[in-house]
Design a protein around this motif. Sequence first.
Motif, PDB file in Angstrom:
ATOM      1  N   ARG A 156       0.828  -1.204   0.000  1.00 18.49           N
ATOM      2  CA  ARG A 156       0.000   0.000   0.000  1.00 18.49           C
ATOM      3  C   ARG A 156       0.868   1.262   0.000  1.00 18.49           C
ATOM      4  NH1 ARG A 156      -4.913   1.278   2.844  1.00 18.49           N
ATOM      5  NH2 ARG A 156      -4.896   3.440   3.479  1.00 18.49           N
ATOM      6  N   ALA A 157       1.797   1.290   0.952  1.00 18.60           N
ATOM      7  CA  ALA A 157       2.665   2.468   1.064  1.00 18.60           C
ATOM      8  C   ALA A 157       3.467   2.658  -0.212  1.00 18.60           C
ATOM      9  CB  ALA A 157       3.589   2.303   2.267  1.00 18.60           C
ATOM     10  N   ALA A 158       3.999   1.543  -0.723  1.00 20.32           N
ATOM     11  CA  ALA A 158       4.829   1.611  -1.917  1.00 20.32           C
ATOM     12  C   ALA A 158       4.041   2.152  -3.105  1.00 20.32           C
ATOM     13  CB  ALA A 158       5.379   0.223  -2.247  1.00 20.32           C
ATOM     14  N   LEU A 159       2.825   1.646  -3.258  1.00 23.25           N
ATOM     15  CA  LEU A 159       2.032   2.040  -4.424  1.00 23.25           C
ATOM     16  C   LEU A 159       1.672   3.530  -4.345  1.00 23.25           C
ATOM     17  CD1 LEU A 159       0.742   0.624  -6.926  1.00 23.25           C
ATOM     18  CD2 LEU A 159      -1.409   0.705  -5.672  1.00 23.25           C
ATOM     19  N   LEU A 160       1.231   3.958  -3.153  1.00 23.47           N
ATOM     20  CA  LEU A 160       0.823   5.348  -3.008  1.00 23.47           C
ATOM     21  C   LEU A 160       2.020   6.286  -3.175  1.00 23.47           C
ATOM     22  CD1 LEU A 160      -1.779   5.054  -0.127  1.00 23.47           C
ATOM     23  CD2 LEU A 160      -2.147   5.165  -2.598  1.00 23.47           C
ATOM     24  N   LYS A 161       3.174   5.829  -2.647  1.00 24.28           N
ATOM     25  CA  LYS A 161       4.390   6.645  -2.777  1.00 24.28           C
ATOM     26  C   LYS A 161       4.780   6.771  -4.250  1.00 24.28           C
ATOM     27  CE  LYS A 161       9.273   6.374  -1.544  1.00 24.28           C
ATOM     28  NZ  LYS A 161      10.129   5.199  -1.347  1.00 24.28           N
ATOM     29  N   THR A 162       4.770   5.636  -4.972  1.00 25.50           N
ATOM     30  CA  THR A 162       5.117   5.642  -6.399  1.00 25.50           C
ATOM     31  C   THR A 162       4.163   6.552  -7.162  1.00 25.50           C
ATOM     32  OG1 THR A 162       5.782   3.350  -6.116  1.00 25.50           O
ATOM     33  CG2 THR A 162       5.602   4.159  -8.385  1.00 25.50           C
ATOM     34  N   ALA A 163       2.874   6.479  -6.809  1.00 24.19           N
ATOM     35  CA  ALA A 163       1.896   7.318  -7.491  1.00 24.19           C
ATOM     36  C   ALA A 163       2.255   8.793  -7.310  1.00 24.19           C
ATOM     37  CB  ALA A 163       0.498   7.039  -6.939  1.00 24.19           C
ATOM     38  N   ARG A 164       2.622   9.138  -6.085  1.00 24.24           N
ATOM     39  CA  ARG A 164       2.992  10.543  -5.824  1.00 24.24           C
ATOM     40  C   ARG A 164       4.189  10.941  -6.665  1.00 24.24           C
ATOM     41  NH1 ARG A 164       2.012   9.376  -0.558  1.00 24.24           N
ATOM     42  NH2 ARG A 164       4.226   9.108  -0.103  1.00 24.24           N
ATOM     43  N   GLU A 165       5.218  10.057  -6.690  1.00 24.01           N
ATOM     44  CA  GLU A 165       6.457  10.345  -7.416  1.00 24.01           C
ATOM     45  C   GLU A 165       6.200  10.553  -8.899  1.00 24.01           C
ATOM     46  OE1 GLU A 165       9.622  10.651  -6.237  1.00 24.01           O
ATOM     47  OE2 GLU A 165       8.937  10.451  -4.152  1.00 24.01           O
ATOM     48  N   VAL A 166       5.469   9.611  -9.499  1.00 27.51           N
ATOM     49  CA  VAL A 166       5.302   9.688 -10.960  1.00 27.51           C
ATOM     50  C   VAL A 166       4.432  10.887 -11.327  1.00 27.51           C
ATOM     51  CG1 VAL A 166       5.654   7.241 -11.363  1.00 27.51           C
ATOM     52  CG2 VAL A 166       3.346   8.110 -11.037  1.00 27.51           C
ATOM     53  N   ARG A 167       3.533  11.269 -10.430  1.00 27.38           N
ATOM     54  CA  ARG A 167       2.723  12.450 -10.740  1.00 27.38           C
ATOM     55  C   ARG A 167       3.591  13.713 -10.710  1.00 27.38           C
ATOM     56  NH1 ARG A 167      -3.028  11.257  -7.722  1.00 27.38           N
ATOM     57  NH2 ARG A 167      -3.524   9.489  -9.054  1.00 27.38           N
ATOM     58  N   ARG A 168       4.533  13.720  -9.734  1.00 28.91           N
ATOM     59  CA  ARG A 168       5.372  14.916  -9.597  1.00 28.91           C
ATOM     60  C   ARG A 168       6.315  15.056 -10.794  1.00 28.91           C
ATOM     61  NH1 ARG A 168       8.928  14.811  -5.261  1.00 28.91           N
ATOM     62  NH2 ARG A 168       7.378  13.623  -4.129  1.00 28.91           N
ATOM     63  N   SER A 169       7.087  13.968 -11.057  1.00 29.68           N
ATOM     64  CA  SER A 169       8.061  14.061 -12.154  1.00 29.68           C
ATOM     65  C   SER A 169       7.383  13.745 -13.469  1.00 29.68           C
ATOM     66  CB  SER A 169       9.216  13.086 -11.901  1.00 29.68           C
ATOM     67  OG  SER A 169       8.713  11.773 -11.867  1.00 29.68           O
ATOM     68  N   ASP A 170       6.808  14.741 -14.029  1.00 30.79           N
ATOM     69  CA  ASP A 170       6.060  14.574 -15.267  1.00 30.79           C
ATOM     70  C   ASP A 170       6.971  14.075 -16.383  1.00 30.79           C
ATOM     71  OD1 ASP A 170       3.627  14.666 -16.493  1.00 30.79           O
ATOM     72  OD2 ASP A 170       4.002  16.635 -17.371  1.00 30.79           O
ATOM     73  N   GLY A 171       6.542  13.071 -17.113  1.00 34.10           N
ATOM     74  CA  GLY A 171       7.304  12.604 -18.253  1.00 34.10           C
ATOM     75  C   GLY A 171       8.233  11.456 -17.952  1.00 34.10           C
ATOM     76  N   ALA A 172       8.343  11.028 -16.680  1.00 36.31           N
ATOM     77  CA  ALA A 172       9.174   9.867 -16.365  1.00 36.31           C
ATOM     78  C   ALA A 172       8.608   8.643 -17.046  1.00 36.31           C
ATOM     79  CB  ALA A 172       9.217   9.656 -14.861  1.00 36.31           C
TER      80      ALA A 172
END
Lengths: 366, 419
Positions: free
Chosen positions: B122-138
């Motif tokens: 759960r933590a991993a998925l939500l964290k990844t979601a936050r990251e990929v939203r922030r770094s647009d284009g990754a």
Amino acid sequence: MTSNIHVQFAGVSKSYDGRTLIVDDLNLEIEKGEFLTLLGPSGSGKSTCLMMLAGFEPLSGGDILVDQVSVGYLEPQKRNIGMVFQSYALFPHMSVADNIAFPLKARGRPKAEIREKVAGALGMIQMDHMKDRMPGQLSGGQQQRVALARALVFEPSLVLMDEPLGALDKQLREEMQYEIMHIQKRLGVTVVYVTHDQTEALTMSDRIAVFNGGRIQQLARPEVLYQNPQNAFVASFIGENNSVPGTVLSLKGSECRVRVGTDEIMAHPVGDIAESKPVALSLRPERVVLGSRAQAADNRFDAVVTEVIFHGDHQRVVLDVLGQSGFVVKVPNSAGFEPPEVGKAVSVGWTIKDCHALAPIGGSTA
Amino acid sequence: MSDAATPNPSDSSSLQLGPPKARPGPRGGPKNWVTMGLVLPGLLFFLVMFVWPIAQMLSHAVYSPEVQIALPRTVAAMADWDVTTPPSDAIADALILDLKNADRGDLASAARRLNYEQSGFRAALLKTAREVRRSDGAKGYQALLDADKDWADLARWRVLRSAGSAYTSYYLLTALDLEKRPDGSIGRVPGDRALFVTVILRTLWLSLVVTVICLFLAFPVSYTIASAKPGRQALLMLLILLPFWISLLVRSSAWVILLQDNGLVNTALLKLGIITEPVQLIFNRTGVYIGLVHVLLPFMVLPITNAMRAVPKDYVRAAFSMGASAPRALFQVYLPQIWPGVAAGSLLTFVICVGYYVTPLLIGGNQDQMLSYFIAFYTNQSVNWGLASALSAVLCAIMLLLMGLYALVPRRGGTTAGR
Ligand SMILES: Nc1ncnc2c1ncn2[C@@H]1O[C@H](COP(=O)(O)OP(=O)(O)O)[C@@H](O)[C@H]1O
Ligand SMILES: [Mg+2]
């Protein structure tokens, strides 16, 4: 002769609530091999007597002796009394054969003997072919027979039957009356039979004890009971009866003069009759004669015919006489007799000995 | 045997053999429609109010589409992943795209679902979601590893893949302390994680004990009622039903007052000198038995009383008159007559007991909680509906099994002779 007494009720009384006596000082001796009937209206305490004898109800007073031995405190299981219930009480989860075998198994008889006796009992009631049926699959008459076989199979010397034919229709009831009588005579068992049906009692019994209000009103053979009732209750309960209330004027030996309204009637006094006391005159409808036949009678009165009903072998004529309506006369359909017409005057008559002067119901009981 | 004067019974008796013949054939036509019309509202009510909600609830035990809803592209892309090699960039891109576009609520549900199977997911998925939203284009596998290095673990991808299916055996297996091994076989979970089989067995055992105690207590009570005078019978029945008018909570709490260490019972026993120190009567198994028997006794008493009332006095009297001993009359004549009532009462008591919740919760200890407690826990507290449903399904299956056994019980007794 005492050795011939099978069952003796000695001053037995019974109350369920400690206040009202259902059975009141009952004294009764039943002989070996006798068919004795307790006859009385519903609620008169007949079943209670039977239940006390069977051991299901404790006595409130007195004692019951079977073969001169008190059974007052003997458990029902130990009394060795066969019993037929009005509901038959066949065990619904057992086959006919198992039902009949039950009392033998309860006594721990050997298997071979049980088989043999059950077969014999089935033969006696002619139901060998139905031994594997369940009671629910039998007709009322068949259930009745099985109940009878079950009560007899362990060869008790005393059998109690509480209105065993009450649930059957008329024709079957009559057949079963004969069948029970024949079996009883053949086996020589003593039967105490309870019924409220006076015809049944008259047909089957050696002696009848007429019950009312927890007391025996009269104990006698059927024909005696019918011909010579001891009181007004017995007279009205057994057979058809015209009851005419009156007052004793004079009493002399086997005759008495009774005033009924403005008329005087000569009658045959029975039991507790005293001068200037009320009595009930009892007249059997078939002992009363009409018209020209009344000319020779001891008592003769004028009457008016209100109803004539054809009954095959006799006519039922209803009269107004002695200031009373609904006086019934049975006129046999013998040759040459013309039945009276409705509305016509006719004379009625009877002999002194056919007119019993009895203690009235509610007066002094026998 | 038959002498000449005996009337032949078979003639007359054969006249009235058996009931009248059943009416021929079913009837069709308008009357059927009227019947249907009358039955329909009840049937609809039954379907809408009982069958549908229960079916809905039970469906959660196997139907779990959260991951498919939140991450549809990933699920599609993983369909032909070979499980043993690291996932391709295409799969990673699908996941990144899904995480960017997923509705927050859907993503939270999916994350919770995945967390059941692998803690930390759960933590991993939500964290990844936050990251990929922030770094647009990754893009690509590496981008995921940058967000959370554990994406290198193939086990995590396998969980994601299996959870991608809308249907799962996970909850049902868990409810039976079973799990699906990585190689696809099914086996028992290690002892420290096993929980529910013990609870199921405990529930059944507790219910059995309660049923047996109720049975023994109900017999004399029922017999007393059934053999009382009609007026008295009504009063006694009223007393039996009286507890139903009082809230279950009140009744259960009353036991706390009565049974606690300085409660009425212990005080009385101490004063009488029967015990020297208070006996633990509550918040343990004893308390649960006392409470459950108290609550469930009427369900045993009522059917048995009814059965006893239907047995005419004449049966036992007939048995006695034929010389039967008391035990013989009891076991061969009386008990067979009331058997259906005993069976019905026992089943009723057992079934209600298996599903009981409040009383053990209030007066039981930790080790006395029954299956329903866990169902309530997973429904209300941990909001794991899948597991709650699976446990309910297990409970239902047990009940159905019992009902089936009851249906197999031979119906003895039945219609009585004569009247
Ligand atoms: N078990 C009982 N308890 C109280 N009263 C009873 C009981 N059995 C019978 N009685 C009463 O005793 C009276 C006589 O009953 P019973 O002996 O059955 O009469 P019968 O068989 O002549 O119709 C009735 O008034 C009845 O109500
Ligand atoms: Mg009676």
